[in-house]
Write a protein that holds these residues in place. Structure first.
Motif, PDB file in Angstrom:
ATOM      1  N   ASP A  23      -2.235  -0.372  -5.418  1.00  0.00           N
ATOM      2  CA  ASP A  23      -1.293  -1.222  -4.814  1.00  0.00           C
ATOM      3  C   ASP A  23      -0.079  -1.278  -5.465  1.00  0.00           C
ATOM      4  OD1 ASP A  23      -2.932  -1.330  -2.318  1.00  0.00           O
ATOM      5  OD2 ASP A  23      -3.386  -2.835  -2.421  1.00  0.00           O
ATOM      6  N   LYS A  54       6.092   5.703   6.977  1.00  0.00           N
ATOM      7  CA  LYS A  54       5.858   6.930   6.245  1.00  0.00           C
ATOM      8  C   LYS A  54       6.111   8.409   6.771  1.00  0.00           C
ATOM      9  CE  LYS A  54       2.653   3.139   4.232  1.00  0.00           C
ATOM     10  NZ  LYS A  54       1.667   3.571   3.505  1.00  0.00           N
ATOM     11  N   TYR A  81       0.417  -5.390   2.347  1.00  0.00           N
ATOM     12  CA  TYR A  81       1.230  -4.657   3.798  1.00  0.00           C
ATOM     13  C   TYR A  81       1.508  -3.252   3.161  1.00  0.00           C
ATOM     14  CZ  TYR A  81       4.339  -7.159   1.683  1.00  0.00           C
ATOM     15  OH  TYR A  81       5.859  -7.253   0.138  1.00  0.00           O
ATOM     16  N   GLU A  82       1.977  -2.478   3.850  1.00  0.00           N
ATOM     17  CA  GLU A  82       2.423  -1.205   4.330  1.00  0.00           C
ATOM     18  C   GLU A  82       3.829  -1.157   3.488  1.00  0.00           C
ATOM     19  OE1 GLU A  82      -0.052   1.519   4.829  1.00  0.00           O
ATOM     20  OE2 GLU A  82      -1.200   0.117   6.284  1.00  0.00           O
ATOM     21  N   GLN A  83       3.815  -0.008   2.590  1.00  0.00           N
ATOM     22  CA  GLN A  83       5.033  -0.457   1.700  1.00  0.00           C
ATOM     23  C   GLN A  83       6.544   0.146   2.922  1.00  0.00           C
ATOM     24  OE1 GLN A  83       5.787   3.362  -0.808  1.00  0.00           O
ATOM     25  NE2 GLN A  83       5.900   1.628  -2.210  1.00  0.00           N
ATOM     26  N   SER A  84       5.879   1.035   3.997  1.00  0.00           N
ATOM     27  CA  SER A  84       7.277   1.314   4.735  1.00  0.00           C
ATOM     28  C   SER A  84       7.478  -0.079   5.634  1.00  0.00           C
ATOM     29  CB  SER A  84       6.879   2.214   6.023  1.00  0.00           C
ATOM     30  OG  SER A  84       4.862   2.051   6.604  1.00  0.00           O
ATOM     31  N   ARG A  85       6.866  -1.793   5.311  1.00  0.00           N
ATOM     32  CA  ARG A  85       7.611  -2.883   5.971  1.00  0.00           C
ATOM     33  C   ARG A  85       9.024  -3.438   5.611  1.00  0.00           C
ATOM     34  NH1 ARG A  85       2.500  -6.889   7.777  1.00  0.00           N
ATOM     35  NH2 ARG A  85       3.967  -9.061   8.207  1.00  0.00           N
ATOM     36  N   ALA A 134       9.381   5.003   3.031  1.00  0.00           N
ATOM     37  CA  ALA A 134       8.962   4.213   3.167  1.00  0.00           C
ATOM     38  C   ALA A 134       9.786   2.875   2.718  1.00  0.00           C
ATOM     39  CB  ALA A 134       7.195   3.848   2.387  1.00  0.00           C
ATOM     40  N   CYS A 187       0.907   8.560   1.457  1.00  0.00           N
ATOM     41  CA  CYS A 187       1.550   8.652   2.631  1.00  0.00           C
ATOM     42  C   CYS A 187       0.289   9.528   3.550  1.00  0.00           C
ATOM     43  CB  CYS A 187       2.775   9.386   2.062  1.00  0.00           C
ATOM     44  SG  CYS A 187       2.594  10.339   0.948  1.00  0.00           S
ATOM     45  N   LYS A 192       0.895  -1.252   0.192  1.00  0.00           N
ATOM     46  CA  LYS A 192       0.242   0.457   0.088  1.00  0.00           C
ATOM     47  C   LYS A 192       1.154   1.336   0.283  1.00  0.00           C
ATOM     48  CE  LYS A 192      -2.860  -1.846   3.736  1.00  0.00           C
ATOM     49  NZ  LYS A 192      -3.237  -1.399   4.603  1.00  0.00           N
TER      50      LYS A 192
END
Ligand SMILES: [Zn+2]
Length: 470
Positions: free
Chosen positions: A405, A67, A422-426, A61, A47, A44
């Protein structure tokens, strides 16, 4: 880590079709090299303050693991865009996975086809409140003090972590040179502080008594490819590197060549390395509705990844391929199998006028209606040429990013971590975990602590058993 800037999921489908058609097949059944990787996930990309992201907040990220705000790099969401003072607060700055790697005595390299000071590669090193502050002039131009808020080129040469990067390859000489100077190919420098940062980079390395080389064309790069110096800086254009479709392959290195020399150079460190490689102009092709160029740049990412898979063992090298954000390119129905992906649909609109298999929701390719109806874009004089803009609906100078996404492909140790949505920051946290660097390091320590505890219990058990027998 490989990044296709703006490489949306429809871009992958269109690029693999073009790849197959370039090879004389129907195309749809083709596969890009990384589409073969054992794990795929979705990230995802929004921001903190924007539903649809840019390359700056997404770089923070996927390289720093948090983020933040649209247009900012390497700082938390406590820093609004252009807030120079807030970006200087140490607590507002975040470390990238490149820094995690350096802290573990591994080497780092960055490679891109854009200016090396552009948002995506800058995510590996810059802490800045505005992605556009690539030279001191860019900072001054917005009435900020460049001696306080150092521009991205200055940070690349003089600040940690980039002053320790072993490989730096891309475009963008003008951000390093004074405006009184013209580079090797005649592009005027941007800087107003009189600094020649290329010379300063060389002087820094000379003072550290290490081997180093600055190269600005393909021949010079190839001359050092067999035994690269410890530090390599390559700037191959005044601005972004040319689209591969427009480039002279005699004088300009391909993304694959840049990737290969980066891997060969960094592989000399026995502790390992972190390398970031970006095909940065997929994004630019999309922004200009130049779909052929966007897809061709995607194919060049495919080739670079393919070379990396040949050079790096699946046993000990994690390769992650992803995009920062999407674009508003659509693949429209319903052409028959094997139709040119760059061509028109076999069907026509309800107005009797043809439409393209690929079109954009917005961008400079929007044509005004004539006598109340759409124009037939296939009748354009330059239809089918590389410079032809495909059709867009909403007129905009620049086609926009999309909010959907992006795909994440992974191969190598712990690749299965990258499955799911999942979140891109992961992403950097997963890479850090796999590599035992950064915030994930304590897991690795925990595992080895657990191993030694188990060993201790087993030893005590053994001693106990022996003692009882006696
Ligand atoms: Zn963009």
């Amino acid at each position: 880590m490989f990044l296709g800037d703006g490489m949306s999921v429809p871009t992958l489908a269109a690029a693999r079709t073009l790849l197959g058609q370039n090879q004389g097949r129907t195309g749809e059944e083709s596969q890009l090299s990384f589409e073969d990787f054992p794990t795929v996930g979705l990230a995802k990309t929004y921001c903190v303050n924007h539903q649809i992201a840019d390359s700056a907040c997404t770089a923070t990220a996927y390289l720093c693991g948090v983020k933040n705000n649209y247009g900012t790099i390497g700082v938390t969401a406590a820093v609004p865009r252009r807030d120079c003072a807030a970006s200087l607060v140490k607590a507002n700055q975040v470390a990238s996975i490149a820094e995690w790697a350096l802290q573990d005595d591994r080497d780092v390299g960055i490679v891109t086809t854009t200016r090396i000071t552009h948002a995506s590669p800058a995510g590996a090193f810059a802490k800045i409140a505005n992605r556009n502050w690539e030279s001191d002039y860019d900072v001054l131009d917005e009435d900020r003090d460049p001696t306080l808020c150092r521009d991205i080129a200055h940070q690349l040469v003089h600040s940690y972590p980039a002053n320790r990067f072993k490989v730096i390859l891309g475009g963008g000489r003008k951000k390093f040179l004074p405006h009184t100077m013209y580079d090797e190919e005649g592009t005027q420098g941007d800087r107003t502080d009189g600094l020649n940062l290329i010379e300063e980079w060389e002087a820094n390395k000379a003072s550290q008594n290490v081997t180093y080389k600055y190269v600005w064309n393909r021949e010079q790069l190839m001359n050092v490819s067999q035994s690269p110096p410890e530090y390599l800086l390559g700037l191959f254009e005044g601005n972004h590197m040319k689209y591969h479709l427009d480039a002279n392959n005699e004088t300009e290195p391909t993304l694959t060549e840049l990737t290969e020399i980066a891997i060969r150079s960094l592989s000399r460190n026995e502790n390992g390395f972190f390398l970031f490689v970006e095909s940065g102009r997929i994004d630019h092709g999309h922004h200009d509705n130049l779909v052929h160029k966007a897809l061709d740049e995607t194919i060049h990412l495919h080739l670079a990844v393919q070379r990396a898979t040949e050079l790096l063992s699946e046993e000990d090298s994690l390769i992650v391929v992803t995009a920062d954000h999407s674009h508003v390119m659509a693949i429209n129905g319903y052409t028959p199998r094997g139709s040119s992906i760059l061509g028109r649909s076999n069907e026509v609109g309800d107005d009797g006028i043809p439409y393209m298999t690929i079109s954009y929701t917005n961008g400079p390719g929007a044509r005004g209606h004539v006598n109340g109806s759409r124009v037939d874009v296939t009748a354009d004089d330059d239809f089918g040429s590389n410079a032809w803009m495909t059709h867009a609906e909403v007129p905009l100078e620049d086609e926009t990013h999309g909010g959907d996404d992006v795909a994440v492909f992974a191969r190598g140790p712990h690749h299965a971590l990258f499955t799911g949505l999942y979140e891109q920051s992961r992403i950097p946290h997963l890479m850090g975990y796999a590599a035992c660097i950064g915030p994930g390091l304590h897991y690795c320590n925990a595992t080895s602590t657990m191993r030694s505890s188990i060993f201790l219990i087993f030893s005590l058990y053994l001693l106990n058993t022996l003692f009882r027998r006696r």
